[in-house]
Design an enzyme around this catalytic site. Sequence first.
Site, mmCIF file in Angstrom:
data_model
loop_
_atom_site.group_PDB
_atom_site.id
_atom_site.type_symbol
_atom_site.label_atom_id
_atom_site.label_comp_id
_atom_site.label_asym_id
_atom_site.label_seq_id
_atom_site.Cartn_x
_atom_site.Cartn_y
_atom_site.Cartn_z
ATOM 1 C CE1 TYR A 106 42.514 -35.177 -8.989
ATOM 2 C CE2 TYR A 106 43.391 -33.259 -10.132
ATOM 3 C CZ TYR A 106 43.582 -34.464 -9.478
ATOM 4 O OH TYR A 106 44.859 -34.953 -9.316
ATOM 5 N NE ARG B 97 43.793 -34.529 0.343
ATOM 6 C CZ ARG B 97 44.769 -34.777 1.211
ATOM 7 N NH1 ARG B 97 44.521 -34.745 2.510
ATOM 8 N NH2 ARG B 97 45.998 -35.029 0.799
ATOM 9 C CG ASP C 229 44.538 -38.042 -1.671
ATOM 10 O OD1 ASP C 229 45.759 -38.246 -1.680
ATOM 11 O OD2 ASP C 229 44.025 -36.919 -1.491
ATOM 12 C CG ASP D 269 39.553 -36.459 2.752
ATOM 13 O OD1 ASP D 269 39.500 -36.685 3.978
ATOM 14 O OD2 ASP D 269 40.271 -37.111 1.985
#
Length: 298
Positions: free
Chosen positions: A66, A176, A38, A80
Amino acid sequence: METGIILINKPEDVRSTDCVTEIRKKLKIKTGHAGTLDSTASGLLIILTGNATRLSEYIMSLPKIYYASIKLGSETDTCDYSGKIINESEFNYKNNISEKNIDDELYNFRGMILQTPPEISALKINGKPSYKLARSGAEIKILPRPVMVYEIARVSELNNGIFKLKIKCGKGTYIRSIARDLGRKLGCYAHIKSLERFSIGNFDINQADENKNENKKIELKQLINNFNNFVLSAEDALKFSHGINIPVKNALKFNSGISNLICVTCEDNDENNENKNNLFGFAEIHNKKLKPVANIFL
């Protein structure tokens, strides 16, 4: 450089496609990536050039790590910080949510879970990206799908409603969505404050180029180590490249990797050998034979 793998530490607010385009213009060769990141996220982006673009789906199947900062108290339409707030908690999360509450709920996110991707995502619905449909006002329905979360843990203290998670997950997992769903389970809503992809397989951001003008080619050995690897003689490797099944017992050696996928290489894959056989194939095992699935020459 013609065929190769380039590791980039993508900064926030830069699109993955822009990184691909920049390198394609510079090298003037077919270029792609092994899993988009993203624009609101930073971290490892793997760029593939030449024949290596055929490796995309195999590299994307590797586990990823992550680091995500989660902000409690509100949910956004993008899940987000970039989106508009659509839900806010009606109580003071600082007094009602503890680190133990968070850790207890994280158990529900381990293993194979059903996850609904965010509406604002690149997921295709009837051939169109979900985010385009959502922003056009069209009514869309995204069904939950199974994804694998190998590890998830809080790695910082809860401070002013913000904490950090480390997540190791499989292909197709939306971090997310994890933030959104965790906030709902805690009863206070949540969204991603920042997101960094640290690694894909055994590639990580510590190996990435900070300067995209100094692209380094990843050694073939490092790629091989991601997969279960059968090493064939030059003779059998040639047969395999022509679509002929090779008995597993013919393999000169076997090295286990971090993925269940099977790759096949030749004993001549020596970085210092100018006459090396650059076969990098993928196989399935049927009736004790290695059945060719794909042949790539790097």
